[in-house]
Design a protein around this motif. Structure first.
Motif, PDB file in Angstrom:
ATOM      1  N   LEU A  60       0.811  -1.206   0.000  1.00 24.83           N
ATOM      2  CA  LEU A  60       0.000   0.000   0.000  1.00 24.83           C
ATOM      3  C   LEU A  60       0.854   1.269   0.000  1.00 24.83           C
ATOM      4  O   LEU A  60       0.577   2.208  -0.740  1.00 24.83           O
ATOM      5  N   LEU A  61       1.911   1.286   0.813  1.00 24.04           N
ATOM      6  CA  LEU A  61       2.745   2.484   0.857  1.00 24.04           C
ATOM      7  C   LEU A  61       3.391   2.758  -0.492  1.00 24.04           C
ATOM      8  O   LEU A  61       3.476   3.920  -0.917  1.00 24.04           O
ATOM      9  N   PHE A  62       3.840   1.701  -1.178  1.00 25.61           N
ATOM     10  CA  PHE A  62       4.439   1.882  -2.500  1.00 25.61           C
ATOM     11  C   PHE A  62       3.412   2.462  -3.468  1.00 25.61           C
ATOM     12  O   PHE A  62       3.712   3.381  -4.234  1.00 25.61           O
ATOM     13  N   GLU A  63       2.185   1.966  -3.405  1.00 32.43           N
ATOM     14  CA  GLU A  63       1.148   2.464  -4.320  1.00 32.43           C
ATOM     15  C   GLU A  63       0.811   3.933  -4.026  1.00 32.43           C
ATOM     16  O   GLU A  63       0.550   4.708  -4.936  1.00 32.43           O
ATOM     17  N   LEU A  64       0.831   4.277  -2.747  1.00 30.87           N
ATOM     18  CA  LEU A  64       0.589   5.672  -2.402  1.00 30.87           C
ATOM     19  C   LEU A  64       1.675   6.578  -2.980  1.00 30.87           C
ATOM     20  O   LEU A  64       1.395   7.642  -3.540  1.00 30.87           O
ATOM     21  N   MET A  65       2.944   6.153  -2.873  1.00 29.98           N
ATOM     22  CA  MET A  65       4.044   6.961  -3.420  1.00 29.98           C
ATOM     23  C   MET A  65       4.031   6.939  -4.946  1.00 29.98           C
ATOM     24  O   MET A  65       4.366   7.940  -5.584  1.00 29.98           O
ATOM     25  N   GLU A  66       3.595   5.832  -5.505  1.00 29.78           N
ATOM     26  CA  GLU A  66       3.526   5.741  -6.965  1.00 29.78           C
ATOM     27  C   GLU A  66       2.483   6.697  -7.520  1.00 29.78           C
ATOM     28  O   GLU A  66       2.604   7.179  -8.657  1.00 29.78           O
ATOM     29  N   SER A  67       1.462   6.984  -6.710  1.00 28.67           N
ATOM     30  CA  SER A  67       0.455   7.941  -7.170  1.00 28.67           C
ATOM     31  C   SER A  67       1.036   9.343  -7.277  1.00 28.67           C
ATOM     32  O   SER A  67       0.524  10.190  -8.024  1.00 28.67           O
ATOM     33  N   LEU A  68       2.120   9.617  -6.534  1.00 27.86           N
ATOM     34  CA  LEU A  68       2.787  10.914  -6.600  1.00 27.86           C
ATOM     35  C   LEU A  68       3.886  10.947  -7.659  1.00 27.86           C
ATOM     36  O   LEU A  68       4.343  12.024  -8.040  1.00 27.86           O
ATOM     37  N   GLN A  69       4.312   9.766  -8.106  1.00 27.05           N
ATOM     38  CA  GLN A  69       5.353   9.702  -9.142  1.00 27.05           C
ATOM     39  C   GLN A  69       5.202   8.374  -9.886  1.00 27.05           C
ATOM     40  O   GLN A  69       5.612   7.329  -9.406  1.00 27.05           O
ATOM     41  N   GLU A  70       4.637   8.465 -11.061  1.00 28.78           N
ATOM     42  CA  GLU A  70       4.396   7.229 -11.828  1.00 28.78           C
ATOM     43  C   GLU A  70       5.687   6.667 -12.390  1.00 28.78           C
ATOM     44  O   GLU A  70       5.883   5.443 -12.433  1.00 28.78           O
ATOM     45  N   GLU A  71       6.589   7.561 -12.817  1.00 26.62           N
ATOM     46  CA  GLU A  71       7.822   7.099 -13.428  1.00 26.62           C
ATOM     47  C   GLU A  71       8.802   6.617 -12.354  1.00 26.62           C
ATOM     48  O   GLU A  71       8.783   7.093 -11.231  1.00 26.62           O
ATOM     49  N   PRO A  72       9.690   5.685 -12.714  1.00 28.30           N
ATOM     50  CA  PRO A  72      10.705   5.228 -11.742  1.00 28.30           C
ATOM     51  C   PRO A  72      11.625   6.357 -11.304  1.00 28.30           C
ATOM     52  O   PRO A  72      12.091   6.366 -10.170  1.00 28.30           O
ATOM     53  N   THR A  73      11.899   7.285 -12.197  1.00 29.32           N
ATOM     54  CA  THR A  73      12.774   8.406 -11.825  1.00 29.32           C
ATOM     55  C   THR A  73      12.240   9.695 -12.418  1.00 29.32           C
ATOM     56  O   THR A  73      11.691   9.709 -13.526  1.00 29.32           O
ATOM     57  N   SER A  74      12.354  10.798 -11.663  1.00 30.92           N
ATOM     58  CA  SER A  74      11.803  12.065 -12.147  1.00 30.92           C
ATOM     59  C   SER A  74      12.423  13.231 -11.403  1.00 30.92           C
ATOM     60  O   SER A  74      12.772  13.129 -10.223  1.00 30.92           O
ATOM     61  N   THR A  75      12.553  14.353 -12.126  1.00 29.68           N
ATOM     62  CA  THR A  75      12.981  15.607 -11.495  1.00 29.68           C
ATOM     63  C   THR A  75      11.803  16.564 -11.327  1.00 29.68           C
ATOM     64  O   THR A  75      11.948  17.616 -10.713  1.00 29.68           O
ATOM     65  N   SER A  76      10.655  16.206 -11.858  1.00 29.74           N
ATOM     66  CA  SER A  76       9.535  17.142 -11.871  1.00 29.74           C
ATOM     67  C   SER A  76       8.237  16.555 -11.330  1.00 29.74           C
ATOM     68  O   SER A  76       7.189  17.175 -11.448  1.00 29.74           O
ATOM     69  N   SER A  77       8.284  15.358 -10.755  1.00 33.48           N
ATOM     70  CA  SER A  77       7.065  14.754 -10.219  1.00 33.48           C
ATOM     71  C   SER A  77       6.620  15.473  -8.947  1.00 33.48           C
ATOM     72  O   SER A  77       7.376  16.257  -8.349  1.00 33.48           O
ATOM     73  N   GLN A  78       5.396  15.171  -8.528  1.00 33.27           N
ATOM     74  CA  GLN A  78       4.912  15.738  -7.274  1.00 33.27           C
ATOM     75  C   GLN A  78       5.722  15.229  -6.088  1.00 33.27           C
ATOM     76  O   GLN A  78       5.925  15.958  -5.105  1.00 33.27           O
ATOM     77  N   LEU A  79       6.222  14.005  -6.192  1.00 31.02           N
ATOM     78  CA  LEU A  79       7.059  13.466  -5.121  1.00 31.02           C
ATOM     79  C   LEU A  79       8.394  14.215  -5.072  1.00 31.02           C
ATOM     80  O   LEU A  79       8.890  14.541  -3.990  1.00 31.02           O
ATOM     81  N   ALA A  80       8.964  14.519  -6.228  1.00 26.98           N
ATOM     82  CA  ALA A  80      10.225  15.272  -6.269  1.00 26.98           C
ATOM     83  C   ALA A  80      10.012  16.691  -5.735  1.00 26.98           C
ATOM     84  O   ALA A  80      10.862  17.243  -5.027  1.00 26.98           O
ATOM     85  N   GLU A  81       8.876  17.296  -6.079  1.00 31.46           N
ATOM     86  CA  GLU A  81       8.576  18.629  -5.565  1.00 31.46           C
ATOM     87  C   GLU A  81       8.470  18.607  -4.043  1.00 31.46           C
ATOM     88  O   GLU A  81       9.015  19.467  -3.344  1.00 31.46           O
TER      89      GLU A  81
END
Length: 998
Positions: A897-918
């Protein structure tokens, strides 16, 4: 996805979630709570944690960055602050606000009945505390849509005003009408000064429609209350002891007394020789009853000696001279120590055995006084035997009533012995020369066993500060003994803040047996009674009082002295020729009856609240309760709020002689080593104080209030600056299309608004201040502002991400501004004038309370963001003092569940502009199920768990790991983030923004 298959509710909740920059679709259910929501990031002024990167980009790209712009001043001080507040009052029509809200339609009314301040001087900080507490609640109730009923009033009669008005002239040679005219003029000037101050403080009311206890219409209504209580038998005339002020020459009620804890009396131990011994005692022995009193001057008026029926008493013999004394057994040791000799017990018996004994009066030859039982006798001090002077003690009078003792008054209105006291005492002041002479008389006749100085609490006149005496006179009384049980029952249904005040009020009601309501003065409401010239019998009926009340309503109470008695009496009495047989009374009503007769909102309903200082527990709160219970059989209020007094910052009582008085006018306009703070600082001081204790004020607390308002102002300016050129009606983003962090802040804003609403509803403005400061410091400055600055400043102006953020900022600005409006009305209206989305001429106070939506409460969304916050805490704590933007972050979470929650903030494996990165404020975020094995040697590792509690479905500790490494990317010259491929090269986001703008 195995977990979601096992928990369909979670799958459905997350199914509508978008990816990347898209928002949440649909209400997220069910609720999940997390164990941690700590935030880190920026200072309280909204500045970024990035030391240099938080500053505006320079050089070539400066003009492409959307920095905040607003005309809202960062700081207002001195005369500019004062001018701005007055301008706001004028432009936002403060003077018309109360009338406006009274005319609008509302489903509910909120009535706060104003306890009248005394019209005897300039406004002081006690007034400010009281009026601002009331105004904060009234403004809150008006904002939430209720019709506020608040009519300010003034208590205009009474001795203090009369004395101040006459000054050095005194009453010599002045007629009652001349005295009343001077007192009225004095009160009117005081009212004008106080009213102007209340208006300057921003207190909302119709200041042209206040009530004054000297208004004819008010006096007429008061007489109707008097008449109804009289007809029910609650008001009567009698000859009994009252508190009498020789310095004021008038009777006083208990509420008009203060107690001097340092009063020193000449206390004496006096012997009353037994001349008729109880049956248990040997007639051959000469025994003297030993009594102790702090008021030797009352001995000449003695009529009995009282004992406690159930206590033990002893006859003791002095070892030094064989004298036999009768004392309470419990007091023997203390008496022996006092006399400096041993006391040998001769016999012991119970108090009831003393019944039938008789003593010789110590100073009056041939006078005998009986031994009588009484419940008020105590063993706390003295001998366990009390002398009784019925004319000069309340308990003494009760004993006299039970045993038909005479009530002979030996003291005149000036506190001097009368002719009845004998030639040796006549004309001597009982508290000074008279006491000296009585002690000499006791010593001469051998009855004085011991004298000592005794420091104790003693009643003094509340205005002259001089000692009072108890003496009987014919007065008008309210029989509180017959009312107090009803009053106590009614009070039990009242919500009292703090609760301890209810206990105090109940105990005061218990102790109060009657209330003297007549005063021997000129400045007040005349008691509507006539006396027969020959018999002295009073004439008071429903018809006489109604007739006088109508005259007062038409002409004012001065007509009591202006009109002939034939006009004052009803026509049926005058026509019968009886007018010549009567004279008008010369007494006025107690001012506590004046104000107590105001009773709530002027209707049969109860006021929602009475709010006054703790001195009113025995004053207005009680007089209002007693009159209301007598007339309406219920309390006049639903709630009582009892606040403390204002004191200096050292906790000292304010005194002009000490020089620690704080003048509210000086607080606002400056002077006496204080800068000009303005009204809102004064209001903030009230709001943040613990009003249920003594409230301290001084330069320290006022400077702190100004500083806190300055921080709040800076936050509001940041919000306004980032709403430049934002038009809410056309550019706002629907909440379901917002970034998750933006939706989360709406969730937090709603939670904040509900807590603030509850706090205001409970008269707890201090909690509002604490909630405000926590929300701004923790949720905004240290968290949200630090995260969104990059998106605000560097994303395309019309992008969904930026408009999403601005939509939330506008809601936050609106919610915070409304939440502070009851406390800081000037600042709130000033912000509203600068805020976007309002019609011309619209004001905050005419537009309602915080407009939060239940749609903003998205538990599933909260879980995602606060789960990321827990990981963010681990990340920031692993690089203390370092710039998070210079690091790449890898987050490893096992599938679940925790992984899915974080995946909702960043779909890609790596990102500089996702909501998780922000949210992480990192250069890059990698989201994976396990940490890579080829991590560089300088990687910082951290492991943690996060508790997910899916109520009723699942509860699990979800482990995660993070790896932090310095980024290899270069810093973008426009946005200052480390997301560019090389130095002096724009990052992909900034390159795209500039390409679209050309």
């Amino acid at each position: 996805m195995l977990l979601l298959r096992r928990v369909p509710a979670v799958s459905r909740a997350l199914a509508g979630w978008g990816r990347g920059s898209q928002g949440v679709g649909g209400l997220l259910q069910p609720a999940v709570s997390f164990s941690s929501s700590r935030r880190h990031g920026v200072s309280s002024d909204g500045g970024s944690t990035r030391p240099s990167e938080g500053s505006a980009p320079g050089g070539l790209y400066r003009d492409t960055v959307l920095l905040p712009q607003t005309t809202f001043p960062m700081k207002l001080t001195g005369q500019k602050q004062l001018d701005r507040e007055l301008h706001i009052q004028q432009e936002c029509r403060f003077a018309d606000l109360y009338s406006w809200q009274r005319e609008r339609k509302a489903k509910k009314e909120f009535c706060l009945h104003d306890g009248p301040p005394y019209a005897n001087g300039d406004p002081h900080v006690g007034h400010a505390l009281n009026k601002i507490i009331k105004d904060i609640r009234n403004r809150f109730e008006m904002l939430r849509g209720r019709q506020v009923h608040y009519v300010p009033g003034w208590d205009c009669h009474g001795l203090p005003i009369e004395l101040k008005a006459l000054g050095e002239l005194g009453t010599s040679g002045l007629s009652p009408l001349q005295i009343r005219q001077k007192a009225r003029e004095f009160a009117q000037k005081a009212i004008a000064r106080q009213k102007a101050a209340f208006q300057r403080w921003g207190v909302m009311a119709d200041w042209d429609r206040c009530y004054h206890t000297f208004d004819g219409s008010y006096e007429a209504a008061q007489l109707k209350v008097f008449q109804e209580m009289h007809s029910k038998g609650f008001i009567y005339r009698d000859y009994k002891p009252v508190f009498w002020s020789p310095s004021s020459r008038t009777a006083l009620a208990e509420a008009e007394l203060e107690y001097d804890p340092h009063h020193v009396s000449r206390a004496v131990y006096v012997t009353f020789p037994l001349i008729k011994l109880p049956p248990q005692m040997d007639d051959s022995k000469l025994v003297s009853v030993l009594v102790w009193t702090t008021q030797p001057w009352t001995i000449p008026a003695n009529q009995a000696v009282c004992f406690m029926p159930n206590a033990q008493y002893s006859v003791v013999k002095r070892a030094d001279n064989s004298q036999l004394l009768l004392v309470a057994t419990e007091c023997t040791a203390a008496v022996a120590a006092l006399l400096g000799t041993r006391l040998e017990g001769v016999m012991t018996f119970t108090g009831s055995d003393l019944k039938g004994g008789t003593c010789k009066h110590p100073t009056i030859p041939d006078k005998e006084v009986p031994l009588l039982p009484a419940n008020h006798v105590t063993m706390a001090k003295g001998t366990g035997l009390v002398h009784i002077a019925p004319a000069h003690g309340m308990d003494d009078y009760s004993v006299a009533s039970n045993f038909n003792l005479t009530v002979d008054c030996l003291v005149d209105e000036e506190g001097r012995f009368t002719e009845a006291a004998g030639p040796d005492l006549q004309d001597l002041s009982v508290m000074t020369d008279g006491t000296d002479r009585v002690i000499s008389m006791l010593e001469d006749c051998g009855s004085l066993l011991k004298e000592e100085t005794w420091t104790h609490s003693y009643p003094v006149d509340w205005r002259t500060k001089q000692p009072v005496v108890i003496r009987p006179s014919k007065q008008w009384f309210i029989n509180t003994a017959s009312l107090k049980d009803k009053a106590k029952d009614a009070l039990q249904k009242v919500n009292v803040l703090p609760q301890s005040a209810k206990s105090s009020m109940l105990s005061m009601l218990d102790r109060r047996t009657y209330w003297c309501v007549s005063r021997q003065r000129s400045w007040g409401v005349p008691i509507p009674v006539f006396y027969h010239r020959e018999t002295g019998e009073p004439l008071i009926t429903e018809h006489t009082v109604s007739h006088i009340a109508q005259l007062f309503k038409e002409k004012g109470s001065d007509c009591w002295w202006e009109l002939p008695i034939e006009t004052l009496l009803p026509p049926q009495v005058s026509k019968a020729g009886a007018a010549a047989d009567y004279v008008r009374g010369e007494e006025v009503l107690d001012i506590w009856f004046d104000s107590g007769a105001s009773v709530g909102c002027g209707s049969d309903s109860r006021a929602d609240a009475y709010v006054e200082g703790k001195d009113q527990i025995g004053g207005w709160f009680q007089s209002s309760l007693l009159t209301s219970v007598a007339v309406r059989n219920k309390a006049p209020y639903k709630s009582l709020v009892v606040h403390g007094f204002t004191v200096s910052e050292k906790g000292e009582k304010m005194s002009k002689s000490v020089g620690n008085v704080v003048d509210p006018d000086t607080v606002i306009n400056g002077g006496q080593d204080l800068p000009a703070y303005g009204a809102d600082v004064l209001r903030w001081w009230v709001a943040e104080s613990n009003i249920f204790s003594e409230v301290q004020i001084g330069p320290g607390s006022l400077d702190s209030a100004r500083e806190n308002i300055g921080k709040l102002r800076n936050t509001l300016r940041f919000l306004l600056g980032n709403l430049h050129r934002f038009d809410p009606p056309s550019q706002a983003v629907d909440s379901k299309d917002m970034y998750y962090i933006d939706q989360y802040m709406l969730h937090q804003l709603r939670d904040y608004s509900m807590k603030v609403t509850d706090a205001y509803s409970e008269f707890d403005a201090g909690r509002v201040v604490r909630l405000l400061q926590t929300f701004i410091t923790r949720d905004l400055s240290s968290f949200y502002f630090s995260i969104i600055k990059d998106r605000l400043y560097c994303d395309p102006e019309d992008s969904v991400g930026r408009r999403s953020c601005q939509t939330v900022l506008e809601e936050i600005l609106d919610g915070v501004t409304r939440s502070i409006a009851p406390i800081l009305p000037h600042l709130a209206e000033e912000v509203y004038l600068h805020a976007p989305g309002h019609d011309e001429g619209e004001t905050l106070f005419r537009s309602g309370w915080i407009k939060s939506s239940s749609v903003w409460q998205r538990p599933g969304l909260q879980e995602a963001v606060e789960g990321a916050c827990a990981i963010r805490d681990s990340f920031l704590s692993s690089i203390p003092g370092k710039n998070s933007a210079q690091y790449d972050l890898t987050v490893a979470i096992e599938p679940g569940l925790l992984f899915e929650l974080m995946e909702s903030l960043q779909e890609e494996p790596t990102s500089t502009s996702s909501q998780l990165a922000e949210l992480m404020m990192a250069a890059r975020v990698n989201l994976t199920s396990e940490l890579p094995r080829d991590l560089p040697s300088d990687a910082l590792l951290h492991h943690g768990t996060f508790l997910i509690n899916l109520e009723g479905i699942i509860r699990e500790d979800s482990p995660y790991s993070i790896a932090v490494v310095p980024t290899t990317a270069a810093r973008c010259p426009r946005c200052r983030r480390f997301t560019a491929e090389s130095v002096d090269c724009l990052c992909p986001r900034c390159h795209s923004v500039l390409s679209q703008s050309h």
